[in-house]
Design a protein around this motif. Structure first.
Motif, PDB file in Angstrom:
ATOM      1  N   ALA A 174       6.910  -1.324  -4.253  1.00  0.00           N
ATOM      2  CA  ALA A 174       6.689   0.121  -4.339  1.00  0.00           C
ATOM      3  C   ALA A 174       5.978   0.530  -5.617  1.00  0.00           C
ATOM      4  O   ALA A 174       5.111   1.391  -5.608  1.00  0.00           O
ATOM      5  CB  ALA A 174       8.016   0.863  -4.221  1.00  0.00           C
ATOM      6  N   TYR A 189      -0.091   6.211  -7.974  1.00  0.00           N
ATOM      7  CA  TYR A 189      -0.698   5.283  -7.016  1.00  0.00           C
ATOM      8  C   TYR A 189      -0.779   5.914  -5.630  1.00  0.00           C
ATOM      9  O   TYR A 189       0.154   6.576  -5.175  1.00  0.00           O
ATOM     10  CB  TYR A 189       0.102   3.980  -6.948  1.00  0.00           C
ATOM     11  N   THR A 190      -1.890   5.670  -4.931  1.00  0.00           N
ATOM     12  CA  THR A 190      -2.105   6.279  -3.616  1.00  0.00           C
ATOM     13  C   THR A 190      -2.537   5.278  -2.553  1.00  0.00           C
ATOM     14  O   THR A 190      -2.540   5.603  -1.370  1.00  0.00           O
ATOM     15  CB  THR A 190      -3.182   7.375  -3.707  1.00  0.00           C
ATOM     16  N   ASN A 215       0.843  -1.194   0.000  1.00  0.00           N
ATOM     17  CA  ASN A 215       0.000   0.000   0.000  1.00  0.00           C
ATOM     18  C   ASN A 215       0.881   1.249   0.000  1.00  0.00           C
ATOM     19  O   ASN A 215       1.811   1.347   0.810  1.00  0.00           O
ATOM     20  CB  ASN A 215      -0.914   0.001   1.231  1.00  0.00           C
ATOM     21  N   ARG A 216       0.588   2.178  -0.908  1.00  0.00           N
ATOM     22  CA  ARG A 216       1.403   3.401  -0.986  1.00  0.00           C
ATOM     23  C   ARG A 216       1.267   4.251   0.271  1.00  0.00           C
ATOM     24  O   ARG A 216       2.170   5.033   0.602  1.00  0.00           O
ATOM     25  CB  ARG A 216       1.001   4.221  -2.220  1.00  0.00           C
ATOM     26  N   LEU A 232       4.062   3.298   2.421  1.00  0.00           N
ATOM     27  CA  LEU A 232       5.328   3.888   1.983  1.00  0.00           C
ATOM     28  C   LEU A 232       5.396   5.368   2.337  1.00  0.00           C
ATOM     29  O   LEU A 232       6.445   5.872   2.748  1.00  0.00           O
ATOM     30  CB  LEU A 232       5.505   3.675   0.481  1.00  0.00           C
ATOM     31  N   SER A 233       4.260   6.071   2.185  1.00  0.00           N
ATOM     32  CA  SER A 233       4.216   7.484   2.591  1.00  0.00           C
ATOM     33  C   SER A 233       4.433   7.619   4.080  1.00  0.00           C
ATOM     34  O   SER A 233       5.150   8.524   4.544  1.00  0.00           O
ATOM     35  CB  SER A 233       2.857   8.093   2.211  1.00  0.00           C
ATOM     36  N   ASP A 291      11.620   0.395  -5.494  1.00  0.00           N
ATOM     37  CA  ASP A 291      11.018  -0.369  -6.588  1.00  0.00           C
ATOM     38  C   ASP A 291      12.053  -1.179  -7.361  1.00  0.00           C
ATOM     39  O   ASP A 291      11.708  -2.111  -8.092  1.00  0.00           O
ATOM     40  CB  ASP A 291      10.276   0.588  -7.531  1.00  0.00           C
ATOM     41  N   THR A 346      10.529   5.746  -3.108  1.00  0.00           N
ATOM     42  CA  THR A 346       9.768   4.671  -3.752  1.00  0.00           C
ATOM     43  C   THR A 346      10.418   4.200  -5.043  1.00  0.00           C
ATOM     44  O   THR A 346      10.412   3.003  -5.345  1.00  0.00           O
ATOM     45  CB  THR A 346       8.310   5.110  -4.034  1.00  0.00           C
ATOM     46  N   ASN A 356       3.967   7.359 -10.088  1.00  0.00           N
ATOM     47  CA  ASN A 356       3.653   8.310  -9.019  1.00  0.00           C
ATOM     48  C   ASN A 356       2.171   8.419  -8.697  1.00  0.00           C
ATOM     49  O   ASN A 356       1.797   8.915  -7.644  1.00  0.00           O
ATOM     50  CB  ASN A 356       4.172   9.709  -9.396  1.00  0.00           C
ATOM     51  N   ILE A 359      -1.318  -1.470  -3.885  1.00  0.00           N
ATOM     52  CA  ILE A 359      -0.546  -1.709  -5.112  1.00  0.00           C
ATOM     53  C   ILE A 359      -0.341  -3.212  -5.262  1.00  0.00           C
ATOM     54  O   ILE A 359      -0.137  -3.931  -4.282  1.00  0.00           O
ATOM     55  CB  ILE A 359       0.810  -0.965  -5.124  1.00  0.00           C
TER      56      ILE A 359
END
Length: 455
Positions: free
Chosen positions: A294, A300-301, A184-185, A188-189, A209, A205, A298, A304
């Motif tokens: 990842a 993706y929010t 999930n992005r 990562l955030s 990746d 990211t 860019n 994933i």
């Protein structure tokens, strides 16, 4: 005379290859339809402004630009030309580009057609895309994408259905051992937030990746080169060491992200998808939480996905996708969440080929070839062929009254399983001699029996 060639990263497809590709496409299409997705198509090229800036710096470099028609240097003044700045020059000589993927054109389509669409809108699209990438096994500059997306709903049930859709396709293709990786992005955030690198999220990211390609040390080296400190990198070490069950990984993430509301929301979303799929079950594929996944795009929010081929074959991902909360916002339509997945048809083809999973019947195009003995015999044969074709049987007449050996050789090379001989004797008795090309056996039958055999 120089032998003709095709550009690197592109391919010609033989009849046998096209038939196999169609088998995969038709399998995917049937599953898309079963899950309620509707087909659309978009142009092969878009206005450059539609595509540029949507894929990150690395993605933008891989977009094929199309030179303006006519005298494309006409609008370039001498000073700009002398400067030799490709970035500035490109906008003057190229206004269009080949599409890089199907997702951004889909977002543009949704915005342009929003008054005619019923939301949530479930669409599928199977069309070629182009990337100026370095060609290698399973990676081409022109390739087909098979996408399924839902826009207009932020419900996590969509993610659950997309996992099931992946599984349904691979089950129909009899492809076992596939792993659907999930992350999930938001996680990562959240990680970027807790290590104090919020402003380096994209660099973080993009580097992460590349873990499968350059390894842990390579990722860390790239992060350092992008200005992410050693202290920050040390804090994400648990990501590289994550092992065990889904519960173990989720607990590790909860500990790592204890101070990040965004990160914990991502963990909760992963928990829902994982628990629901565990309850529903999968036929062929397995679902795995991959905390280092990842995906470099860019937009993706949320969730994933990346699909790994069976370990028996040396192949990269054969599918991927994710949640994008506001992709249509870049075109003026705000607050329309979407989620989608893509199947890498070309790589799936290579995997099925390596594992010998194409059914034998897929390669059979023409079922029966009628031998040409002359004009009168050909007319008699064509009457039978016409009846067979009207019954849905693929049948052909060899076009020339060539030697028998040549005609039989033609049937053999094309793997046509049956040959029909209809000479003077057969015409007089209103019959046909059917030969099985594999066993060599022959039998004399009438047209009704012949039609029933192949219908």
């Amino acid at each position: 005379m120089k032998k003709p060639s095709i550009p690197k990263g592109t391919r010609d497809f033989s009849p046998a290859e096209v038939v196999r590709r169609n088998y995969i496409m038709n399998t995917i299409k049937s599953c898309f339809t079963t899950y309620g997705f509707q087909p659309i198509e978009t142009p092969s090229f878009e206005n450059s402004e539609t595509l540029m800036g949507k894929y990150g710096e690395e993605g933008d470099r891989l977009i094929f630009k199309i030179l303006n028609s006519g005298d494309y240097l006409n609008k370039v003044d001498d000073a700009l030309y002398t400067e030799k700045d490709s970035g500035k020059l490109t906008s003057k000589i190229s206004e269009k580009a080949l599409r890089y993927d199907l997702t951004v054109p889909f977002a543009r389509y949704v915005v342009q057609n929003q008054n005619d669409i019923s939301f949530p809108f479930k669409r599928y699209q199977i069309q070629p895309v182009w990337r100026a990438d370095r060609p290698q096994k399973g990676r081409f500059r022109e390739f087909l994408q098979c996408d399924a997306d839902v826009v207009g709903s932020d419900s996590l049930w969509q993610e659950v259905e997309l996992v099931q859709l992946y599984d349904a396709v691979f089950q129909k293709l009899n492809l076992k051992g596939v792993t659907i990786k999930l992350n999930n992005r938001k996680i990562l955030s959240g990680i970027a937030e807790v290590i104090g690198a919020e402003d380096k999220l994209i660099d973080f990211t993009v580097a992460l990746d590349k873990l499968d390609k350059i390894g842990e040390e390579g990722v860390k080296t790239e992060m350092l080169s992008k200005g992410i400190s050693k202290i920050a990198i040390a804090k994400v070490q648990p990501l590289f060491e994550a092992r065990g069950t889904a519960s173990d990984k989720l607990q590790m993430l909860k500990t790592l992200l204890a101070t990040s509301e965004t990160g914990l929301k991502g963990v909760a979303e992963l928990e829902f998808i994982n628990a629901t799929i565990s309850e529903l079950g999968l036929e062929t594929a397995s679902l795995e939480i991959d905390v280092t996944l990842a995906r470099g795009l860019n937009y993706y929010t949320g969730a994933i996905f990346e699909v790994a081929a069976p370990k028996a074959v040396n192949m990269g991902s054969i599918g991927g996708g994710g949640r994008y909360d506001d992709l249509t916002g870049i075109f003026g339509l705000k607050d329309v969440s979407g989620v989608g997945i893509s199947f890498g048809l070309d790589r799936i083809y290579l995997v099925l080929e390596d594992l010998n999973l194409f059914p034998e019947t897929v390669s059979e195009v023409t079922k029966v070839l009628f031998i040409n003995f002359g004009e009168a015999e050909s007319l008699y044969a064509m009457k039978a062929i016409t009846k067979l074709r009207r019954s849905g049987v693929t049948a052909e007449l060899y076009p020339d009254a060539a030697k028998m050996g040549k005609q039989m050789g033609y049937a053999d090379k094309r793997n046509i399983p049956f040959v029909v001989l209809a000479g003077e004797k057969e015409i007089n008795s209103q019959s046909f001699t059917l030969k099985n090309m594999k066993s060599g056996e022959q039998e004399t039958i009438d047209i009704e029996t012949l039609t029933k055999m192949f219908s």
